[in-house]
Design a protein around this motif. Structure first.
Motif, PDB file in Angstrom:
ATOM      1  N   GLU A  81       0.884  -1.068   0.254  1.00 55.40           N
ATOM      2  CA  GLU A  81       0.031  -0.061  -0.099  1.00 55.40           C
ATOM      3  C   GLU A  81       0.811   1.357  -0.019  1.00 55.40           C
ATOM      4  O   GLU A  81       2.006   1.078   0.441  1.00 55.40           O
ATOM      5  CB  GLU A  81      -1.039   0.086   1.324  1.00 55.40           C
ATOM      6  CG  GLU A  81      -1.925   0.978   1.396  1.00 55.40           C
ATOM      7  CD  GLU A  81      -2.918   1.099   0.302  1.00 55.40           C
ATOM      8  OE1 GLU A  81      -2.689   1.950  -0.606  1.00 55.40           O
ATOM      9  OE2 GLU A  81      -3.858   0.373   0.126  1.00 55.40           O
ATOM     10  N   SER A  82       0.469   2.452  -0.616  1.00 55.50           N
ATOM     11  CA  SER A  82       1.026   3.370  -0.520  1.00 55.50           C
ATOM     12  C   SER A  82      -0.031   4.674   0.055  1.00 55.50           C
ATOM     13  O   SER A  82       0.477   5.727   0.550  1.00 55.50           O
ATOM     14  CB  SER A  82       1.278   4.020  -1.999  1.00 55.50           C
ATOM     15  OG  SER A  82       0.136   4.302  -2.702  1.00 55.50           O
ATOM     16  N   ASN A  83      -1.237   4.240   0.135  1.00 56.80           N
ATOM     17  CA  ASN A  83      -2.355   5.289   0.754  1.00 56.80           C
ATOM     18  C   ASN A  83      -2.102   6.559   0.041  1.00 56.80           C
ATOM     19  O   ASN A  83      -2.511   7.655   0.444  1.00 56.80           O
ATOM     20  CB  ASN A  83      -1.957   5.368   2.188  1.00 56.80           C
ATOM     21  CG  ASN A  83      -2.820   4.590   2.864  1.00 56.80           C
ATOM     22  OD1 ASN A  83      -3.713   3.885   2.670  1.00 56.80           O
ATOM     23  ND2 ASN A  83      -2.520   4.334   4.270  1.00 56.80           N
ATOM     24  N   ASN A  84      -1.703   6.491  -1.189  1.00 59.29           N
ATOM     25  CA  ASN A  84      -1.551   7.692  -2.060  1.00 59.29           C
ATOM     26  C   ASN A  84      -2.076   7.687  -3.384  1.00 59.29           C
ATOM     27  O   ASN A  84      -1.993   6.684  -4.210  1.00 59.29           O
ATOM     28  CB  ASN A  84      -0.021   7.877  -2.377  1.00 59.29           C
ATOM     29  CG  ASN A  84       0.242   9.387  -2.871  1.00 59.29           C
ATOM     30  OD1 ASN A  84      -0.276   9.866  -3.788  1.00 59.29           O
ATOM     31  ND2 ASN A  84       1.546  10.085  -2.192  1.00 59.29           N
ATOM     32  N   GLU A  85      -3.059   8.614  -3.924  1.00 59.38           N
ATOM     33  CA  GLU A  85      -3.799   8.596  -5.208  1.00 59.38           C
ATOM     34  C   GLU A  85      -2.952   8.327  -6.332  1.00 59.38           C
ATOM     35  O   GLU A  85      -3.124   7.574  -7.344  1.00 59.38           O
ATOM     36  CB  GLU A  85      -4.478  10.036  -5.259  1.00 59.38           C
ATOM     37  CG  GLU A  85      -5.359   9.899  -6.536  1.00 59.38           C
ATOM     38  CD  GLU A  85      -6.483   9.197  -6.391  1.00 59.38           C
ATOM     39  OE1 GLU A  85      -7.277   8.635  -7.446  1.00 59.38           O
ATOM     40  OE2 GLU A  85      -7.106   8.960  -5.285  1.00 59.38           O
ATOM     41  N   TYR A  86      -1.831   8.934  -6.303  1.00 58.59           N
ATOM     42  CA  TYR A  86      -0.680   8.927  -7.262  1.00 58.59           C
ATOM     43  C   TYR A  86      -0.208   7.469  -7.708  1.00 58.59           C
ATOM     44  O   TYR A  86      -0.269   6.953  -8.963  1.00 58.59           O
ATOM     45  CB  TYR A  86       0.545   9.829  -7.329  1.00 58.59           C
ATOM     46  CG  TYR A  86       1.207  10.281  -8.441  1.00 58.59           C
ATOM     47  CD1 TYR A  86       0.813  11.112  -9.342  1.00 58.59           C
ATOM     48  CD2 TYR A  86       2.374   9.616  -8.492  1.00 58.59           C
ATOM     49  CE1 TYR A  86       1.724  11.299 -10.532  1.00 58.59           C
ATOM     50  CE2 TYR A  86       3.324   9.654  -9.518  1.00 58.59           C
ATOM     51  CZ  TYR A  86       2.642  10.480 -10.735  1.00 58.59           C
ATOM     52  OH  TYR A  86       3.499  10.832 -11.779  1.00 58.59           O
ATOM     53  N   TRP A  87      -0.336   6.840  -6.622  1.00 56.35           N
ATOM     54  CA  TRP A  87       0.149   5.457  -7.058  1.00 56.35           C
ATOM     55  C   TRP A  87      -0.578   4.338  -6.737  1.00 56.35           C
ATOM     56  O   TRP A  87      -0.385   3.038  -6.988  1.00 56.35           O
ATOM     57  CB  TRP A  87       1.586   5.143  -5.970  1.00 56.35           C
ATOM     58  CG  TRP A  87       2.515   5.952  -5.897  1.00 56.35           C
ATOM     59  CD1 TRP A  87       2.996   6.796  -4.761  1.00 56.35           C
ATOM     60  CD2 TRP A  87       3.429   6.331  -7.098  1.00 56.35           C
ATOM     61  NE1 TRP A  87       3.963   7.401  -5.146  1.00 56.35           N
ATOM     62  CE2 TRP A  87       4.421   7.233  -6.478  1.00 56.35           C
ATOM     63  CE3 TRP A  87       3.637   5.726  -8.204  1.00 56.35           C
ATOM     64  CZ2 TRP A  87       5.518   7.848  -7.077  1.00 56.35           C
ATOM     65  CZ3 TRP A  87       4.580   6.294  -8.835  1.00 56.35           C
ATOM     66  CH2 TRP A  87       5.572   7.360  -8.557  1.00 56.35           C
ATOM     67  N   LEU A  88      -2.069   4.546  -6.837  1.00 51.93           N
ATOM     68  CA  LEU A  88      -2.901   3.623  -6.595  1.00 51.93           C
ATOM     69  C   LEU A  88      -2.737   2.537  -7.783  1.00 51.93           C
ATOM     70  O   LEU A  88      -2.944   1.376  -7.733  1.00 51.93           O
ATOM     71  CB  LEU A  88      -4.486   4.122  -6.625  1.00 51.93           C
ATOM     72  CG  LEU A  88      -4.975   5.009  -5.389  1.00 51.93           C
ATOM     73  CD1 LEU A  88      -6.382   5.200  -5.654  1.00 51.93           C
ATOM     74  CD2 LEU A  88      -4.676   4.212  -4.325  1.00 51.93           C
ATOM     75  N   GLU A  89      -2.765   2.889  -9.010  1.00 50.33           N
ATOM     76  CA  GLU A  89      -2.611   2.048 -10.205  1.00 50.33           C
ATOM     77  C   GLU A  89      -1.565   1.156  -9.968  1.00 50.33           C
ATOM     78  O   GLU A  89      -1.375   0.049 -10.509  1.00 50.33           O
ATOM     79  CB  GLU A  89      -2.734   2.656 -11.520  1.00 50.33           C
ATOM     80  CG  GLU A  89      -4.291   3.103 -11.734  1.00 50.33           C
ATOM     81  CD  GLU A  89      -4.337   3.899 -13.046  1.00 50.33           C
ATOM     82  OE1 GLU A  89      -5.148   3.527 -14.052  1.00 50.33           O
ATOM     83  OE2 GLU A  89      -3.639   5.349 -13.002  1.00 50.33           O
ATOM     84  N   ARG A  90      -0.563   1.744  -9.649  1.00 46.88           N
ATOM     85  CA  ARG A  90       0.895   1.050  -9.531  1.00 46.88           C
ATOM     86  C   ARG A  90       0.572  -0.011  -8.413  1.00 46.88           C
ATOM     87  O   ARG A  90       1.157  -1.114  -8.618  1.00 46.88           O
ATOM     88  CB  ARG A  90       2.161   2.056  -9.095  1.00 46.88           C
ATOM     89  CG  ARG A  90       3.436   1.506  -8.913  1.00 46.88           C
ATOM     90  CD  ARG A  90       4.015   0.619  -9.846  1.00 46.88           C
ATOM     91  NE  ARG A  90       3.996   1.165 -11.220  1.00 46.88           N
ATOM     92  CZ  ARG A  90       5.065   2.166 -11.362  1.00 46.88           C
ATOM     93  NH1 ARG A  90       5.839   2.845 -10.334  1.00 46.88           N
ATOM     94  NH2 ARG A  90       4.982   2.854 -12.466  1.00 46.88           N
ATOM     95  N   ASP A  91       0.078   0.525  -7.355  1.00 51.16           N
ATOM     96  CA  ASP A  91      -0.045  -0.501  -6.227  1.00 51.16           C
ATOM     97  C   ASP A  91      -0.838  -1.765  -6.535  1.00 51.16           C
ATOM     98  O   ASP A  91      -0.512  -2.910  -6.165  1.00 51.16           O
ATOM     99  CB  ASP A  91      -0.896  -0.028  -5.094  1.00 51.16           C
ATOM    100  CG  ASP A  91      -0.202   1.080  -4.590  1.00 51.16           C
ATOM    101  OD1 ASP A  91       1.107   1.293  -4.557  1.00 51.16           O
ATOM    102  OD2 ASP A  91      -0.934   2.041  -3.508  1.00 51.16           O
TER     103      ASP A  91
END
Length: 398
Positions: A81-91
């Motif tokens: 998890e990143s809890n960050n919108e920018y990385w949601l697809e990467r996650d």
């Protein structure tokens, strides 16, 4: 011991609290980021069992190799998890590739990242939304704008925040937009004269909330970014039953489980034909992560809780024992833009509101577009105090 990979654990800066609480709950926390290890906050370093530095988090292959290395070293990864919108697809792509089943997968991304795809799930929940058109050809876009009437709003169908979001007021604006737009697929929506209010929650594995709150943004984030303006929003003292209902229906429709959510709604400021009456609620967009910036800290101040612990409890135990019946307050964020001459300087602000101030300081450049440059976060018990705080801090010398 369960293994948790936290992507970019150093940004926003306060996210080290998530890692610290995971460690306290017995998880092995592994970080992947592009910041040198010796530049991480000591509190974050103390929370990580290992850290893999990549040259760029944008490089999927490099991040993939980092996850593979940590898997080889520590065994199967249970959470990522990143809890960050920018990385949601990467996650999601990494979870899918490494069979990490505790979060959303690549096939889930369309409905939670593309604003046009969200519409069907709002409809499934019985929640109205603005009419829309996917912008491909000029004539079709012009016909839609003329059908719903100017102004219309255009923004990337898959975008973060208010970046590249514009209000078009005429055919001339539409012409300019087509002449200058990038290659992103844009969505065009009828303009909604509404105040943005949110349902923010931590959802367990059964799709039930274990913590709930919400915020109000009196201004348009689009206008803050495009006009380089000051920024204000606040955490509500009490979340209305109606907003809870809309939040619960949205969570169920989108199939949310085991994560933070930040769900945005419009509350109409006036009657709008085809949309509803003043006070009606419309779906705006879903965000499968905490509200940005300092919002998690503001949740804490407003509700006298620790959401970092509540979230880590959800991960580790699917429940929390954090007391949720504490006193509640309005928690106000005020971001002041550099270059404006305010009547109250910093010393004056602290002299009048020091007892209310919970945080103050400079806003990182990466967040300043939507949040301005100098921030003050303060608790109040009445709306009158809240409004006076904003008036005092944002009045400029004439």
């Amino acid at each position: 011991m369960k293994n948790f990979i936290f992507i970019s654990p150093n940004f926003p800066e306060t996210y080290w609290h998530f890692c610290a609480e995971l460690k306290k709950n017995g998880l092995r926390v592994l970080g992947i980021g592009d910041c040198p290890y010796d530049q991480l906050k000591q509190e974050l370093r103390d929370s990580l069992a290992d850290y893999y530095k990549v040259s760029s988090l944008e490089n999927y292959d490099e991040v993939f190799r980092a996850v593979a290395f940590l898997t080889y070293k520590f065994g199967k990864i249970d959470w990522l998890e990143s809890n960050n919108e920018y990385w949601l697809e990467r996650d999601a792509a990494l979870r899918t590739a490494f069979n990490i089943t505790t979060g959303q997968q690549t096939q889930d991304m369309d409905r939670i990242k593309h604003k046009s795809a969200m519409k069907a799930y709002y409809a499934k929940a019985g929640i109205p939304t603005a009419r829309y058109h996917l912008v491909r050809e000029y004539e079709a876009a012009k016909a839609f704008a003329n059908e719903v009437g100017y102004p219309v709003v255009v923004k990337p169908d898959n975008g973060v925040g208010a970046n590249n979001t514009y209000k078009l007021k005429s055919d001339a604006d539409l012409d300019y937009f087509f002449a200058t737009k990038d290659d992103n697929l844009y969505i065009m929506e009828e303009f909604v004269n509404g105040e943005v209010r949110t349902y923010d929650a931590i959802i367990d594995s059964k799709g039930e909330p274990i913590f709930e709150t919400g915020n109000v943004t009196p201004q348009s984030i689009m206008d803050i970014v495009n006009d380089n303006d000051n920024s204000t929003y606040y955490i509500v003292k009490e979340l209305s039953e109606e907003m809870k209902d809309f939040g619960h229906r949205t969570v169920k429709s989108f199939g949310v489980k085991s994560r933070f959510v930040h769900l945005e709604f419009f509350v109409l400021k006036e009657d709008q034909p085809g949309l509803g009456k003043k006070g009606d609620i419309l779906g705006l967009e879903v965000n499968m992560r905490p509200s940005g910036g300092y919002s998690p800290d503001m949740y804490d101040f407003s509700n006298e809780v620790d959401v970092y612990k509540i979230w880590a409890d959800m991960v580790a135990f699917d429940r929390t024992d954090v007391p949720l019946d504490r006193a509640h307050h309005f928690c106000a964020f005020c971001g002041r833009r550099d270059g404006k001459k305010f009547v109250m300087d910093h010393n004056a602000v602290m002299a009048k509101y020091g007892a209310h101030i919970k945080m103050s300081g400079r806003i990182p450049e990466a967040l300043s577009g939507a949040m301005a440059n100098q921030m003050y976060i303060a608790n109040f018990d009445t709306e009158e105090e809240l409004k006076q705080f904003y008036k005092d801090l944002l009045t400029c010398v004439e």
